[in-house]
Scaffold this motif. Sequence first.
Motif, PDB file in Angstrom:
ATOM      1  N   THR A 100      -7.522  14.493  -5.082  1.00  0.00           N
ATOM      2  CA  THR A 100      -7.259  15.853  -4.538  1.00  0.00           C
ATOM      3  C   THR A 100      -6.012  16.157  -4.834  1.00  0.00           C
ATOM      4  O   THR A 100      -5.142  15.870  -3.270  1.00  0.00           O
ATOM      5  CB  THR A 100      -7.773  16.619  -3.312  1.00  0.00           C
ATOM      6  OG1 THR A 100      -9.604  16.177  -3.148  1.00  0.00           O
ATOM      7  CG2 THR A 100      -7.481  17.614  -2.459  1.00  0.00           C
ATOM      8  N   VAL A 101      -4.899  16.066  -5.688  1.00  0.00           N
ATOM      9  CA  VAL A 101      -3.828  15.646  -5.555  1.00  0.00           C
ATOM     10  C   VAL A 101      -2.704  16.810  -6.131  1.00  0.00           C
ATOM     11  O   VAL A 101      -1.719  17.414  -6.484  1.00  0.00           O
ATOM     12  CB  VAL A 101      -3.010  14.477  -6.198  1.00  0.00           C
ATOM     13  CG1 VAL A 101      -3.479  13.325  -5.889  1.00  0.00           C
ATOM     14  CG2 VAL A 101      -3.699  15.017  -7.959  1.00  0.00           C
ATOM     15  N   ASP A 102      -3.403  17.933  -6.329  1.00  0.00           N
ATOM     16  CA  ASP A 102      -2.748  19.065  -6.237  1.00  0.00           C
ATOM     17  C   ASP A 102      -3.807  20.479  -5.964  1.00  0.00           C
ATOM     18  O   ASP A 102      -4.901  20.181  -5.860  1.00  0.00           O
ATOM     19  CB  ASP A 102      -2.304  19.532  -7.768  1.00  0.00           C
ATOM     20  CG  ASP A 102      -3.322  19.690  -8.979  1.00  0.00           C
ATOM     21  OD1 ASP A 102      -4.552  19.924  -8.790  1.00  0.00           O
ATOM     22  OD2 ASP A 102      -3.142  18.442  -9.786  1.00  0.00           O
ATOM     23  N   ALA A 127      -1.117  11.860  -1.786  1.00  0.00           N
ATOM     24  CA  ALA A 127       0.366  11.719  -2.042  1.00  0.00           C
ATOM     25  C   ALA A 127       0.422  10.295  -3.509  1.00  0.00           C
ATOM     26  O   ALA A 127       0.079   9.210  -2.791  1.00  0.00           O
ATOM     27  CB  ALA A 127       1.054  11.030  -0.719  1.00  0.00           C
ATOM     28  N   GLY A 130       4.888  11.135  -8.388  1.00  0.00           N
ATOM     29  CA  GLY A 130       4.697  12.097  -9.316  1.00  0.00           C
ATOM     30  C   GLY A 130       4.922  13.086  -8.598  1.00  0.00           C
ATOM     31  O   GLY A 130       4.445  14.232  -9.295  1.00  0.00           O
ATOM     32  N   ASN A 131       3.802  13.565  -7.215  1.00  0.00           N
ATOM     33  CA  ASN A 131       3.532  14.893  -7.039  1.00  0.00           C
ATOM     34  C   ASN A 131       4.442  15.174  -5.367  1.00  0.00           C
ATOM     35  O   ASN A 131       3.426  16.402  -4.830  1.00  0.00           O
ATOM     36  CB  ASN A 131       1.528  15.049  -6.873  1.00  0.00           C
ATOM     37  CG  ASN A 131       1.347  13.936  -5.464  1.00  0.00           C
ATOM     38  OD1 ASN A 131       1.647  13.160  -4.633  1.00  0.00           O
ATOM     39  ND2 ASN A 131       0.302  14.518  -4.659  1.00  0.00           N
ATOM     40  N   GLN A 134       3.803  18.938  -5.019  1.00  0.00           N
ATOM     41  CA  GLN A 134       2.982  19.337  -5.071  1.00  0.00           C
ATOM     42  C   GLN A 134       1.726  19.542  -3.354  1.00  0.00           C
ATOM     43  O   GLN A 134       1.456  20.068  -3.095  1.00  0.00           O
ATOM     44  CB  GLN A 134       0.865  18.929  -5.478  1.00  0.00           C
ATOM     45  CG  GLN A 134       1.960  18.410  -7.250  1.00  0.00           C
ATOM     46  CD  GLN A 134       1.732  19.552  -7.804  1.00  0.00           C
ATOM     47  OE1 GLN A 134       1.032  21.321  -6.992  1.00  0.00           O
ATOM     48  NE2 GLN A 134       2.285  20.499  -8.967  1.00  0.00           N
ATOM     49  N   LEU A 135       3.022  18.294  -2.732  1.00  0.00           N
ATOM     50  CA  LEU A 135       2.461  18.767  -1.281  1.00  0.00           C
ATOM     51  C   LEU A 135       2.537  19.798  -0.508  1.00  0.00           C
ATOM     52  O   LEU A 135       2.548  20.330   0.426  1.00  0.00           O
ATOM     53  CB  LEU A 135       3.404  17.387  -0.389  1.00  0.00           C
ATOM     54  CG  LEU A 135       3.405  15.798  -1.617  1.00  0.00           C
ATOM     55  CD1 LEU A 135       4.068  14.889  -0.327  1.00  0.00           C
ATOM     56  CD2 LEU A 135       2.114  15.578  -1.652  1.00  0.00           C
ATOM     57  N   SER A 148      -2.204   8.270   1.096  1.00  0.00           N
ATOM     58  CA  SER A 148      -0.841   7.210   0.382  1.00  0.00           C
ATOM     59  C   SER A 148      -1.672   5.615   0.486  1.00  0.00           C
ATOM     60  O   SER A 148      -2.444   5.382   1.300  1.00  0.00           O
ATOM     61  CB  SER A 148       0.031   7.307   0.428  1.00  0.00           C
ATOM     62  OG  SER A 148       0.625   7.235   1.766  1.00  0.00           O
TER      63      SER A 148
END
Length: 442
Positions: A100-102, A127, A130-131, A134-135, A148
């Motif tokens: 679940t990173v986006d 987290a 590179g994302n 997206q946070l 993280s």
Amino acid sequence: MDLVLRARRAITADGETACAVGVRDGRIVVVEPYDTALVGDQLVELGADEVLLPGLVDSHVHVNDPGRSEWEGFETATRAAAAGGVTTIVDMPLNSLPPTVDVAALEVKRKTALGRVHVDVGFWGGAIPGNAAQLRPLHDAGVFGFKSFLLHSGVDEFPPLDTEGLEEAMRVLREFDGLLIVHAEDAETIDRAPNPHGPHYSGFLASRPPEAEHAAIARVLELARRTGARVHILHLASARALPLIAEAKRDGVAVTAETCPHYLSFTAEEIGDGATQFKCCPPIREAANRELLWRGLAEGVLDCVVSDHSPCTPELKRFDSGDFGEAWGGIAGLQVGLPAVWTGARQRGFGLADVVRWMAHGPAAQAGLPRKGHLAAGYDADFCVFAPDEAFVVDAAKLRHRNAVSAYHDRPLAGVVRSTWLRGAQVTGRSPHGRLLTRGER
């Protein structure tokens, strides 16, 4: 009222008391003295040996669905939660595929869970390198915060943040008061430690020294001071880091911390050769360390106790070789967290009000669940009916977890969950009526 519960013993904001609880439309509307004449469509009178608790909140659960549902899954995880008196869980962003990173991955997870959950379920985001962009979208989509790692997570699709990436994530989250939750073990310290291998637990313990937690937590707290971000330390195992957290709290750093039932229950000295059901990261440490964790709870340095339920299939535990270096690290304990903590708590002079503070109030506050974790008017009518003096021996084959692997197998515990209620309806395990939760909803 739709429902009235009467209990000679209940844990409310005033501590243990006798009360009558009135429920309408899934919410608690009144909590009155026991003899108050409340009328409801359904009346439940608790037994003399039962205590009414608010439904517990477990903000650290790896459901692993979709993608690794043979490890667990929403149906089995939420049945197990309900059987353990837990009415709300928050699912971790990794071990599922996709992680679940986006927002797209969050929607996949929500669709997978929809209509299959027996308790209420929220979601953490992730987290990773590179994302950062997206946070904010994930926050706006309703995740409760962002997990993280500072070292390899165990799965390649969820890589760790280096110090620069950690600071970047904190600065982004600070803009909208997001929460960063951190698996705090230092990769360099562990790289310098002996490699784990073989059946002896002492070898595995040496591979994850307490210095790794201490160094990582110090770095997280330093960056939190610098950025002003809110941070939460996950599954604290090493009591050596407690003074760091206490000092940061005194200095006004926005930090909370949790530990887990297995760190409060087990000790390194009792783990036998090849007993890989006890492998978890950070590891279960020595008896003296365990007692200091209990003191950390008593003194308020630790804010909550949550399961870190991280199950897998039996073959991944490598019972064939008993090799701690090869086995998957994770404890399956979602269903037995309450009796495990209560067993240890009462031996040390704590009461049920303390357990409720650690396992209901604390996790609800930490995750940001304003309607959960309290037996009071205005809160969801989530209840756990608990018999604290009834003893049992854990049988892993009878737990509701998908796989019959648990470090608690054959362990005698005190306290049996007699029934669990979600928003005024008893959870039977047959007809799922849990909801998918969104951060900020009231």
